[in-house]
Design a protein around this motif. Structure first.
Motif, mmCIF file in Angstrom:
data_model
loop_
_atom_site.group_PDB
_atom_site.id
_atom_site.type_symbol
_atom_site.label_atom_id
_atom_site.label_comp_id
_atom_site.label_asym_id
_atom_site.label_seq_id
_atom_site.Cartn_x
_atom_site.Cartn_y
_atom_site.Cartn_z
ATOM 1 N N LEU A 77 35.180 29.995 39.238
ATOM 2 C CA LEU A 77 34.022 29.120 39.419
ATOM 3 C C LEU A 77 33.406 29.420 40.783
ATOM 4 O O LEU A 77 34.132 29.634 41.761
ATOM 5 C CB LEU A 77 34.410 27.641 39.360
ATOM 6 N N ILE A 78 32.089 29.438 40.850
ATOM 7 C CA ILE A 78 31.415 29.596 42.137
ATOM 8 C C ILE A 78 31.554 28.280 42.914
ATOM 9 O O ILE A 78 31.183 27.221 42.404
ATOM 10 C CB ILE A 78 29.931 29.944 41.945
ATOM 11 N N PRO A 79 32.107 28.297 44.117
ATOM 12 C CA PRO A 79 32.316 27.045 44.864
ATOM 13 C C PRO A 79 31.005 26.319 45.137
ATOM 14 O O PRO A 79 29.973 26.942 45.394
ATOM 15 C CB PRO A 79 32.972 27.524 46.169
ATOM 16 N N GLU A 80 31.060 24.995 45.095
ATOM 17 C CA GLU A 80 29.868 24.212 45.409
ATOM 18 C C GLU A 80 29.400 24.469 46.833
ATOM 19 O O GLU A 80 28.197 24.423 47.122
ATOM 20 C CB GLU A 80 30.147 22.719 45.210
ATOM 21 N N THR A 148 34.306 32.714 33.030
ATOM 22 C CA THR A 148 34.114 32.911 34.460
ATOM 23 C C THR A 148 32.629 32.881 34.821
ATOM 24 O O THR A 148 31.757 32.847 33.959
ATOM 25 C CB THR A 148 34.721 34.257 34.892
ATOM 26 N N GLU A 149 32.382 32.889 36.127
ATOM 27 C CA GLU A 149 31.011 32.947 36.642
ATOM 28 C C GLU A 149 30.869 34.191 37.513
ATOM 29 O O GLU A 149 31.838 34.671 38.097
ATOM 30 C CB GLU A 149 30.679 31.685 37.434
ATOM 31 N N GLU A 150 29.650 34.696 37.609
ATOM 32 C CA GLU A 150 29.422 35.976 38.267
ATOM 33 C C GLU A 150 28.245 35.896 39.228
ATOM 34 O O GLU A 150 27.209 35.297 38.923
ATOM 35 C CB GLU A 150 29.154 37.047 37.204
ATOM 36 N N LEU A 151 28.427 36.493 40.396
ATOM 37 C CA LEU A 151 27.367 36.623 41.386
ATOM 38 C C LEU A 151 26.949 38.084 41.491
ATOM 39 O O LEU A 151 27.800 38.964 41.664
ATOM 40 C CB LEU A 151 27.838 36.143 42.761
ATOM 41 N N SER A 152 25.656 38.346 41.376
ATOM 42 C CA SER A 152 25.134 39.690 41.619
ATOM 43 C C SER A 152 24.855 39.827 43.109
ATOM 44 O O SER A 152 24.133 39.006 43.691
ATOM 45 C CB SER A 152 23.857 39.929 40.811
ATOM 46 N N LEU A 153 25.430 40.862 43.716
ATOM 47 C CA LEU A 153 25.379 41.022 45.172
ATOM 48 C C LEU A 153 24.660 42.297 45.571
ATOM 49 O O LEU A 153 24.743 43.324 44.874
ATOM 50 C CB LEU A 153 26.792 41.064 45.751
ATOM 51 N N ILE A 154 23.973 42.238 46.701
ATOM 52 C CA ILE A 154 23.432 43.418 47.371
ATOM 53 C C ILE A 154 23.921 43.361 48.812
ATOM 54 O O ILE A 154 23.734 42.353 49.505
ATOM 55 C CB ILE A 154 21.896 43.458 47.327
ATOM 56 N N ALA A 155 24.575 44.426 49.259
ATOM 57 C CA ALA A 155 25.073 44.514 50.632
ATOM 58 C C ALA A 155 24.304 45.616 51.356
ATOM 59 O O ALA A 155 24.365 46.779 50.949
ATOM 60 C CB ALA A 155 26.569 44.814 50.643
ATOM 61 N N THR A 156 23.572 45.261 52.392
ATOM 62 C CA THR A 156 22.728 46.199 53.114
ATOM 63 C C THR A 156 23.204 46.343 54.560
ATOM 64 O O THR A 156 23.962 45.514 55.056
ATOM 65 C CB THR A 156 21.263 45.727 53.096
#
Length: 216
Positions: A77-80, A148-156
């Motif tokens: 779960l994505i934390p609040e 589950t839950e998923e976050l799409s990330l970009i790391a620059t």
């Protein structure tokens, strides 16, 4: 730190995020890292390709284009706290989280580790952004299945070019142990003379962390 060589890596745990604040010159400071329990998987692809410059009928120079990484972080779960701190969901007086289309998202550092046959590999991605997570659900059948839950990330890269930090086999023990207390930043002395890894600093609030050995 162990004197033995790492041979393999596996697992994923101890995910944390640290909200980043940038000044007008691109200098960054970080809040204290906040734990993100329930890490399931992390998949990041390197962005940017090398380009060959030809002269004298040969590859005269190779241009290294490092645009960071892009991928997904899967969590139970994505934390609040992440939804409020980074995605700016607003909690009203009744404890209800409101997603506002006018909100702007924060950038953050992402800290995590992979287990090894010896000391873990600890990482920090310095400048991450996340998009809104999708919503999915399925009816229950004979057996329950965790969704589950998923976050799409970009790391620059940061303004100084730093993309990520990784604890090496010779990492200073104090730096390694404090990895989740504050975001690690290399010092000018280390960058200038290439010391043995004992020079460095942690940017953020200096308080203890009880979760560093907790599973994700």
């Amino acid at each position: 730190m162990s004197n033995k060589k790492r041979k393999v890596r596996f697992g994923l745990k101890n995910c944390h995020y640290a909200k980043a604040t940038f000044d007008e010159d691109g200098n960054v400071t970080y809040d204290k890292p906040v734990r993100m329990p329930g890490a399931v998987s992390l998949s990041l692809d390197a962005e940017g390709e090398n380009e060959n410059f030809y002269a004298d009928d040969i590859v005269y120079y190779v241009l290294n284009n490092n645009a960071g990484y892009e991928g997904d972080l899967e969590l139970a779960l994505i934390p609040e706290s992440f939804l409020k701190d980074i995605l700016h969901e607003e909690e009203d007086a009744n404890g209800v989280l409101i997603e506002n289309a006018n909100s702007t998202f924060e950038r953050f550092a992402l800290l995590f580790e992979f287990t090894s046959n010896e000391d873990p590999f600890r990482y920090c991605l310095y400048c991450c952004s996340a998009s809104r997570p999708s919503m999915e659900g399925e009816t229950m059948e004979d057996e329950k299945e965790v969704q589950t839950e998923e976050l799409s990330l970009i790391a620059t890269p940061l303004a100084n070019g730093a993309v990520r930090a990784k604890s090496g086999e010779k990492a200073n023990k104090a730096v390694f142990d404090a990895w989740y207390d504050a975001v690690y930043m290399p010092t000018a002395a280390q960058e200038d003379n290439g010391d043995d890894g004992t020079e460095g600093s942690n940017s953020g609030n200096e308080t203890g962390n009880d979760d560093e050995n907790a599973g994700g």
